[in-house]
Design a protein around this motif. Structure first.
Motif, short mmCIF file in Angstrom:
data_model
loop_
_atom_site.label_atom_id
_atom_site.label_comp_id
_atom_site.label_asym_id
_atom_site.label_seq_id
_atom_site.Cartn_x
_atom_site.Cartn_y
_atom_site.Cartn_z
N ASP A 1 -3.99 -18.62 1.17
CA ASP A 1 -4.63 -19.84 0.68
C ASP A 1 -5.53 -19.55 -0.50
O ASP A 1 -5.55 -20.28 -1.50
CB ASP A 1 -5.46 -20.50 1.80
CG ASP A 1 -4.59 -21.13 2.88
OD1 ASP A 1 -3.39 -21.36 2.64
OD2 ASP A 1 -5.12 -21.39 3.98
N TYR A 2 -6.31 -18.47 -0.39
CA TYR A 2 -7.25 -18.11 -1.44
C TYR A 2 -6.52 -17.79 -2.74
O TYR A 2 -6.84 -18.34 -3.81
CB TYR A 2 -8.07 -16.90 -0.99
CG TYR A 2 -9.01 -16.35 -2.04
CD1 TYR A 2 -10.19 -17.02 -2.36
CD2 TYR A 2 -8.71 -15.17 -2.72
CE1 TYR A 2 -11.05 -16.53 -3.33
CE2 TYR A 2 -9.56 -14.68 -3.68
CZ TYR A 2 -10.73 -15.35 -3.99
OH TYR A 2 -11.57 -14.86 -4.96
N VAL A 3 -5.52 -16.92 -2.67
CA VAL A 3 -4.78 -16.53 -3.87
C VAL A 3 -3.99 -17.72 -4.42
O VAL A 3 -3.98 -17.97 -5.63
CB VAL A 3 -3.84 -15.35 -3.57
CG1 VAL A 3 -2.89 -15.10 -4.74
CG2 VAL A 3 -4.65 -14.10 -3.26
N GLY A 4 -3.34 -18.47 -3.55
CA GLY A 4 -2.57 -19.62 -4.00
C GLY A 4 -3.42 -20.63 -4.74
O GLY A 4 -3.03 -21.14 -5.79
N GLU B 1 -9.12 -7.41 -0.53
CA GLU B 1 -9.59 -7.47 -1.91
C GLU B 1 -8.56 -6.91 -2.88
O GLU B 1 -8.32 -7.47 -3.95
CB GLU B 1 -10.92 -6.73 -2.05
CG GLU B 1 -12.08 -7.43 -1.37
CD GLU B 1 -13.30 -6.53 -1.21
OE1 GLU B 1 -14.40 -7.08 -1.01
OE2 GLU B 1 -13.15 -5.29 -1.27
N ARG B 2 -7.93 -5.79 -2.51
CA ARG B 2 -6.91 -5.21 -3.38
C ARG B 2 -5.72 -6.14 -3.53
O ARG B 2 -5.18 -6.32 -4.63
CB ARG B 2 -6.46 -3.85 -2.84
CG ARG B 2 -7.50 -2.76 -3.00
CD ARG B 2 -6.91 -1.38 -2.76
NE ARG B 2 -6.44 -1.18 -1.40
CZ ARG B 2 -7.20 -0.78 -0.39
NH1 ARG B 2 -8.51 -0.59 -0.57
NH2 ARG B 2 -6.70 -0.59 0.82
N ALA B 3 -5.29 -6.73 -2.43
CA ALA B 3 -4.13 -7.62 -2.49
C ALA B 3 -4.43 -8.85 -3.35
O ALA B 3 -3.58 -9.28 -4.16
CB ALA B 3 -3.72 -8.05 -1.08
N ALA B 4 -5.60 -9.44 -3.18
CA ALA B 4 -5.98 -10.60 -3.98
C ALA B 4 -6.09 -10.23 -5.45
O ALA B 4 -5.56 -10.93 -6.33
CB ALA B 4 -7.29 -11.19 -3.48
N TYR C 1 2.93 -16.18 -5.57
CA TYR C 1 1.88 -15.17 -5.57
C TYR C 1 1.03 -15.19 -4.31
O TYR C 1 0.41 -14.16 -3.97
CB TYR C 1 1.03 -15.29 -6.83
CG TYR C 1 1.71 -14.61 -8.00
CD1 TYR C 1 1.50 -13.26 -8.25
CD2 TYR C 1 2.62 -15.30 -8.79
CE1 TYR C 1 2.17 -12.61 -9.28
CE2 TYR C 1 3.29 -14.66 -9.82
CZ TYR C 1 3.06 -13.31 -10.06
OH TYR C 1 3.74 -12.67 -11.07
N ALA C 2 1.00 -16.29 -3.61
CA ALA C 2 0.31 -16.32 -2.31
C ALA C 2 1.06 -15.43 -1.33
O ALA C 2 0.45 -14.63 -0.60
CB ALA C 2 0.23 -17.76 -1.79
N ARG C 3 2.37 -15.55 -1.31
CA ARG C 3 3.20 -14.71 -0.44
C ARG C 3 3.13 -13.25 -0.88
O ARG C 3 3.05 -12.34 -0.05
CB ARG C 3 4.64 -15.21 -0.48
CG ARG C 3 5.65 -14.33 0.27
CD ARG C 3 5.37 -14.29 1.76
NE ARG C 3 6.37 -13.49 2.44
CZ ARG C 3 7.46 -13.97 3.02
NH1 ARG C 3 7.73 -15.27 2.95
NH2 ARG C 3 8.29 -13.19 3.65
N LEU C 4 3.15 -13.02 -2.19
CA LEU C 4 3.08 -11.64 -2.68
C LEU C 4 1.80 -10.96 -2.23
O LEU C 4 1.81 -9.79 -1.86
CB LEU C 4 3.19 -11.61 -4.20
CG LEU C 4 3.14 -10.22 -4.83
CD1 LEU C 4 4.34 -9.38 -4.41
CD2 LEU C 4 3.05 -10.31 -6.35
N ALA C 5 0.69 -11.69 -2.26
CA ALA C 5 -0.59 -11.10 -1.84
C ALA C 5 -0.52 -10.63 -0.39
O ALA C 5 -0.99 -9.53 -0.06
CB ALA C 5 -1.72 -12.11 -2.01
#
Length: 218
Positions: A17-20, A89-92, A170-174
């Motif tokens: 949710d955050y990244v999306g 944090e790294r993934a985001a 990119y939400a899924r990629l994170a």
């Protein structure tokens, strides 16, 4: 931390949710040629491959408003409590900066829900007429032994996706990067990538840029 989700799956949904939300908001402003968004995306592109927290110019763009239940000390490892970046944090950071690279000079939305890395790579091979070369790069990504090696291969692949206007979720990629980084369900991530690649869909998704809703399969 009252009412904060405690399960790993709930934290993954929060990350998605955050990244999306971050990338969807930035890319829409970028597409409107908003001056602040243009500057932000340029900063983010320069951060690709870096480490979270090392560039103060990116703190607000990659860390601000990250949900407390994925940054609270209670869910950190000992090293993370001592100052190391968390897998969340790294993934985001990686997903948000890679999206900025992908979106550069593109008028279409390069973050689209539902277009996984396997799906996008299959479309890339078909459009580029270079399935063997693209497959080799994809396999190198899948067999990368650590975070830094994975980012090198992923950056190259995303540069190719950008060249053919092929979007990515990119939400899924994170979430995928988080799982690969900490080893949680890493085998499932790689299996999903392989399934999606060999499914060979005719087109990519045209749905709007929204992160997976709570409860959606990641």
């Amino acid at each position: 931390m009252a009412n904060a989700p405690t399960s790993h799956g709930e934290r993954e949904t929060a990350l998605a949710d955050y990244v999306g939300d971050k990338v969807a908001e930035l890319q829409d402003r970028y597409r409107r040629r908003d001056s602040a968004a243009l500057a932000a995306m340029a900063k983010l592109r320069r951060g690709v491959g870096g480490k979270p927290g090392t560039d103060p110019a990116l703190w607000g763009l990659t860390l601000a408003e990250m949900p407390e239940h994925i940054t609270a000390r209670e869910v950190m490892t000992r090293d993370e409590r001592d100052g190391a970046s968390t897998v969340w944090e790294r993934a985001a950071y990686d997903a948000i900066t890679l999206h900025a690279l992908h979106q550069q000079s593109r008028s279409d939305r390069m973050h689209r829900r539902g277009t996984t890395i396997g799906t996008a790579t299959a479309v890339l091979g078909a459009r580029a007429g270079a399935q063997d070369a693209v497959r080799a790069r994809f396999h190198a990504l899948g067999t990368a032994s650590d975070h830094d090696a994975r980012l090198i291969h992923l950056r190259g692949l995303i540069s190719q996706l950008r060249g053919y206007d092929i979007p990515l979720d990119y939400a899924r990629l994170a979430v995928d990067l988080c799982r690969l980084d900490d080893g949680t369900y890493a085998d499932r991530v790689l299996l999903a990538w392989g399934r999606d690649y060999h499914r060979r869909p005719a087109t990519t998704s045209n749905t709007d840029n929204t992160a997976p809703a709570p409860g959606d399969p990641l």
